[in-house]
Design a protein around this motif. Structure first.
Motif, PDB file in Angstrom:
ATOM      1  N   PRO A 327     -22.232   3.008   7.634  1.00 28.62           N
ATOM      2  CA  PRO A 327     -23.209   3.699   8.472  1.00 28.62           C
ATOM      3  C   PRO A 327     -24.201   2.723   9.087  1.00 28.62           C
ATOM      4  O   PRO A 327     -24.539   1.695   8.505  1.00 28.62           O
ATOM      5  N   GLY A 328     -24.644   3.047  10.298  1.00 36.77           N
ATOM      6  CA  GLY A 328     -25.638   2.211  10.964  1.00 36.77           C
ATOM      7  C   GLY A 328     -25.097   0.972  11.618  1.00 36.77           C
ATOM      8  O   GLY A 328     -25.863   0.132  12.097  1.00 36.77           O
ATOM      9  N   GLU A 346     -19.649   6.958   5.184  1.00 35.47           N
ATOM     10  CA  GLU A 346     -21.041   7.220   4.812  1.00 35.47           C
ATOM     11  C   GLU A 346     -21.463   6.414   3.586  1.00 35.47           C
ATOM     12  O   GLU A 346     -22.647   6.295   3.298  1.00 35.47           O
ATOM     13  N   ASP A 347     -20.506   5.845   2.868  1.00 31.04           N
ATOM     14  CA  ASP A 347     -20.799   5.001   1.710  1.00 31.04           C
ATOM     15  C   ASP A 347     -19.627   4.045   1.546  1.00 31.04           C
ATOM     16  O   ASP A 347     -18.532   4.306   2.032  1.00 31.04           O
ATOM     17  N   ASP A 348     -19.872   2.910   0.866  1.00 31.47           N
ATOM     18  CA  ASP A 348     -18.802   1.912   0.766  1.00 31.47           C
ATOM     19  C   ASP A 348     -18.290   1.689  -0.650  1.00 31.47           C
ATOM     20  O   ASP A 348     -17.626   0.687  -0.913  1.00 31.47           O
ATOM     21  N   ALA A 349     -18.565   2.589  -1.598  1.00 34.34           N
ATOM     22  CA  ALA A 349     -17.991   2.444  -2.934  1.00 34.34           C
ATOM     23  C   ALA A 349     -16.468   2.424  -2.816  1.00 34.34           C
ATOM     24  O   ALA A 349     -15.877   3.351  -2.251  1.00 34.34           O
ATOM     25  N   ALA A 356     -11.143   8.630   0.570  1.00 36.37           N
ATOM     26  CA  ALA A 356     -11.501   9.255   1.840  1.00 36.37           C
ATOM     27  C   ALA A 356     -10.599   8.776   2.972  1.00 36.37           C
ATOM     28  O   ALA A 356     -10.175   9.565   3.827  1.00 36.37           O
ATOM     29  N   LEU A 357     -10.298   7.481   3.000  1.00 37.38           N
ATOM     30  CA  LEU A 357      -9.415   6.955   4.043  1.00 37.38           C
ATOM     31  C   LEU A 357      -8.003   7.509   3.900  1.00 37.38           C
ATOM     32  O   LEU A 357      -7.338   7.806   4.905  1.00 37.38           O
ATOM     33  N   ALA A 358      -7.547   7.666   2.661  1.00 41.85           N
ATOM     34  CA  ALA A 358      -6.221   8.243   2.451  1.00 41.85           C
ATOM     35  C   ALA A 358      -6.167   9.675   2.977  1.00 41.85           C
ATOM     36  O   ALA A 358      -5.180  10.084   3.608  1.00 41.85           O
ATOM     37  N   SER A 359      -7.225  10.434   2.754  1.00 43.99           N
ATOM     38  CA  SER A 359      -7.268  11.805   3.262  1.00 43.99           C
ATOM     39  C   SER A 359      -7.293  11.815   4.790  1.00 43.99           C
ATOM     40  O   SER A 359      -6.624  12.640   5.432  1.00 43.99           O
ATOM     41  N   TRP A 360      -8.068  10.902   5.383  1.00 38.37           N
ATOM     42  CA  TRP A 360      -8.143  10.820   6.840  1.00 38.37           C
ATOM     43  C   TRP A 360      -6.773  10.501   7.432  1.00 38.37           C
ATOM     44  O   TRP A 360      -6.351  11.103   8.431  1.00 38.37           O
ATOM     45  N   ALA A 460     -16.906  11.402   5.335  1.00 41.97           N
ATOM     46  CA  ALA A 460     -17.648  11.621   4.093  1.00 41.97           C
ATOM     47  C   ALA A 460     -16.964  10.873   2.951  1.00 41.97           C
ATOM     48  O   ALA A 460     -15.732  10.895   2.825  1.00 41.97           O
ATOM     49  N   VAL A 461     -17.753  10.206   2.149  1.00 43.69           N
ATOM     50  CA  VAL A 461     -17.236   9.445   1.006  1.00 43.69           C
ATOM     51  C   VAL A 461     -17.919   9.963  -0.255  1.00 43.69           C
ATOM     52  O   VAL A 461     -19.149  10.011  -0.330  1.00 43.69           O
ATOM     53  N   GLY A 462     -17.127  10.344  -1.240  1.00 44.51           N
ATOM     54  CA  GLY A 462     -17.684  10.879  -2.483  1.00 44.51           C
ATOM     55  C   GLY A 462     -18.401   9.818  -3.293  1.00 44.51           C
ATOM     56  O   GLY A 462     -18.365   8.628  -2.995  1.00 44.51           O
ATOM     57  N   ALA A 463     -19.046  10.269  -4.356  1.00 43.43           N
ATOM     58  CA  ALA A 463     -19.795   9.363  -5.224  1.00 43.43           C
ATOM     59  C   ALA A 463     -18.859   8.672  -6.202  1.00 43.43           C
ATOM     60  O   ALA A 463     -17.741   9.118  -6.459  1.00 43.43           O
ATOM     61  N   GLU A 464     -19.327   7.548  -6.741  1.00 41.13           N
ATOM     62  CA  GLU A 464     -18.631   6.816  -7.802  1.00 41.13           C
ATOM     63  C   GLU A 464     -19.536   6.858  -9.034  1.00 41.13           C
ATOM     64  O   GLU A 464     -20.346   5.964  -9.267  1.00 41.13           O
TER      65      GLU A 464
END
Length: 618
Positions: A327-328, A346-349, A356-360, A460-464
């Motif tokens: 982001p940014g 939205e996050d880089d964890a 998220a990339l696999a889902s995309w 959207a990227v989930g939390a770790e």
């Protein structure tokens, strides 16, 4: 560094180790098309020795237990015998003809199945990489297969216990610097070279092989040999490109002659006139297709070179280049460098980012290729995606190209250093072509004109929840060596207390400092300064090698240098085989003589203290 004690339970640890050739291997293919490794003197991979030592240490205490696992031919049993002598409780040898020639993914599948067969474990440890290939992918792949977080490369490790469970607190070292990380167990952790003393034991103390349990494919799966999705298709022996002019006699005369020869070489082979080739225009094919590029940190020349390479790959196919960014991110430079659209995380964890990339990709279709730099964040994300798509990973490529296979499908293949003076061609037959590239080998292209904004996908990227990270503490500018026209490389022969002696020559030549693996592993210079087959590659106008024997693993990192000057007091040192000009002299005397000679020639540039020199003095 603390760990379990007599008052604290030990952990259930598993160390995954690898046996490597002492001299890096020949890089030759056997009749079956696999890299030839039999008949070579071998040892435990140096980084795996640290993983082994940590596995034993963290298992100490009541209820603790340690297991070592390796996969390889019958001769690999010696690595396990030494590991047992170092204190591990049990050893598993994955040995079956069906695993011969296994790539990273097949290896990771076998290792993760072996770990699962052991029952619940707290910690799986691996070496940061291996000196014979530097894939750095197996640990992250095992983590993905086991559904665990991955952390590395870890330095000091502390164990924290609470009502919520067991947590490891470590300092992680990467290309970006270092930072504090807490990871909840179970987890997979890659161990850095400087984390502890290596586990070693003399051969006379190794126990009998009868203590080792051998495991075959049928005991871990359905018994069918796994087919590796990536394969070495060809190995080319690189012709020797440097014939050194050896200088002897008084060091002052050698210095003058070395500079004369360098100036003559520059006159015969001047820098290319004009700007380098430009980034191709945006792709507009009839069939919408993509090359997806993980840019990591978008600043610096690495992402610029990577996006330019992706644009060149995509242009003949009418494909567009999608840059994966955080982001940014300012899209302006990315568009000029070769990006046609953005995928904004939205996050880089790494673990949730890979998910998220696999889902995309599942929604928007399989790209032609998925590329990233050979750096820590990209390695983990690419490794996890390689598992998710069962595609394997082509690692550390220095060149990529496309071809059409026998079924009319577009495939990506690449090249990478292999063994002593050899280059291997790697091909992928997986459903998705995934590769990490060494950006130091890629041409930096002239940016293209781009005025319109880029279309962007917000992802959207989930939390770790298993990993908590502190801020990065940057210890160096990673791109410094990429930009340097003159680089001075030091080996173990140059003690860190004498680095200040190099400062006058660095100032005069506006040179940057680089190092061998053993120097950075010892902590004498930042890890980002390491050159070689297990690190990074550069292409300066001049490389001066000081205090290094000339191991091919290191010298492969400067094979694109226009001129190499080597200094060694031993006229038979291997470093001269990789140089254009050889000075047979003490390095300290040679540096003083070169400094005086440059001063006399009036080649003084603006005084400058490199960041590496400052780090070395600290």
């Amino acid at each position: 560094m603390t760990g379990p004690s007599e008052h604290q339970p030990g952990l259930r640890t598993v160390a995954l180790i690898k046996q490597v050739p002492l001299e890096g291997g020949t890089g030759e293919l056997a009749a079956d098309g696999r890299l030839r490794r039999t008949g070579l003197a071998t040892e435990i991979n140096p980084w795996c020795r640290r993983a082994l030592a940590q596995a034993v240490r963290l298992a100490a205490g009541p209820a603790g237990n340690s297991t070592v696992v390796t996969m390889g031919p019958p001769s690999a049993v010696d690595a396990l015998r030494e590991a047992l002598a170092c204190g591990v409780d049990e050893a598993l040898h994955l040995c079956d003809p069906g695993w011969a020639g296994a790539d990273c993914l097949v290896t990771a599948k076998a290792l993760s199945a072996a770990v699962t067969s052991l029952g619940p474990v707290d910690l799986v440890v691996v070496g940061r990489s291996s000196v014979d290939g530097n894939t750095g992918a197996v640990g992250a792949m095992v983590a993905e297969l086991l559904g665990l977080p991955f952390v590395g490369a870890a330095l000091a490790i502390d164990v924290d216990r609470s009502d919520e469970g067991v947590t490891l607190h470590t300092t992680v070292q990467s290309d970006e610097g270092s930072r504090s990380v807490h990871v909840a167990l179970p987890a997979v952790v890659a161990i850095a070279e400087r984390s502890c003393h290596p586990a070693k034991a003399p051969a006379e103390l190794w126990p009998a092989a009868s203590r080792i349990r051998t495991v075959t494919t049928s005991q871990l799966g359905d018994g069918r040999p796994a087919q590796s999705p990536t394969q070495v298709t060809q190995v080319c022996r690189q012709p020797r490109s440097r014939t050194p002019v050896m200088l002897r006699g008084p060091v002052e005369r050698q210095a003058e002659e070395a500079l004369d020869l360098w100036e003559a070489r520059q006159a015969l082979d001047p820098a290319p006139a004009g700007a380098p080739p430009g980034v191709p225009p945006r792709g507009w094919g009839d069939t919408f297709s993509r090359v997806v590029v993980l840019t990591g940190q978008p600043g610096g020349v690495g992402p610029q070179a990577l996006l330019g390479e992706a644009a060149v790959l995509a242009a003949p196919l009418g494909a567009q280049v999608a840059a994966v960014v955080g982001p940014g991110t300012d899209p302006g430079p990315l568009a000029s460098w070769g990006a046609d659209e953005l995928i904004v995380l939205e996050d880089d964890a790494p673990r949730p980012a890979a998910a998220a990339l696999a889902s995309w990709i599942g929604i928007h279709g399989m790209p032609l290729a998925l590329l990233g730099a050979a750096r820590s964040w990209e390695r983990e994300v690419l490794s996890r995606l390689a598992v998710r798509f069962d595609s394997g990973l082509m690692t550390d490529l220095t060149r990529v190209a496309t071809h059409t296979d026998g079924e009319g499908r577009i495939r990506v293949r690449g090249r990478k250093p292999s063994g002593q003076g050899a280059v291997a061609e790697i091909a992928s037959r997986g459903p998705l072509q995934i590769a990490s590239l060494r950006t130091g080998f890629l041409e930096l292209r002239t940016p293209r004109a781009h005025s319109a904004g880029l279309p962007a996908w917000d992802l959207a990227v989930g939390a770790e929840p298993a990993v908590r990270c502190g801020p990065w503490r940057q210890d160096d500018d990673y791109d410094t060596l990429e930009r340097a026209e003159i680089v001075i490389g030091v080996g173990l022969g140059v003690e860190p207390g004498r680095y200040a002696e190099l400062l006058p020559l660095c100032r005069l030549l506006d040179a940057e400092l680089a190092a061998t693996r053993k120097v950075t592993d010892a902590g004498w210079l930042p890890h980002s300064r390491q050159l070689g087959i297990t690190a990074r590659s550069i292409a300066p106008r001049l490389y001066i090698a000081l205090g290094t024997s000339g191991n091919t693993r290191h010298m492969s990192g400067v094979e694109r240098a226009a001129t190499v000057i080597a200094v060694n007091h031993d006229a038979g040192a291997p470093v001269f085989d990789h140089s254009d000009i050889g000075m047979v002299a003490d390095w300290g005397a040679a540096v003083r003589a070169l400094t005086a000679a440059v001063e006399r020639r009036g080649e003084t540039r603006a005084p400058k203290e490199t960041s590496a020199m400052a780090e070395g003095r600290r």
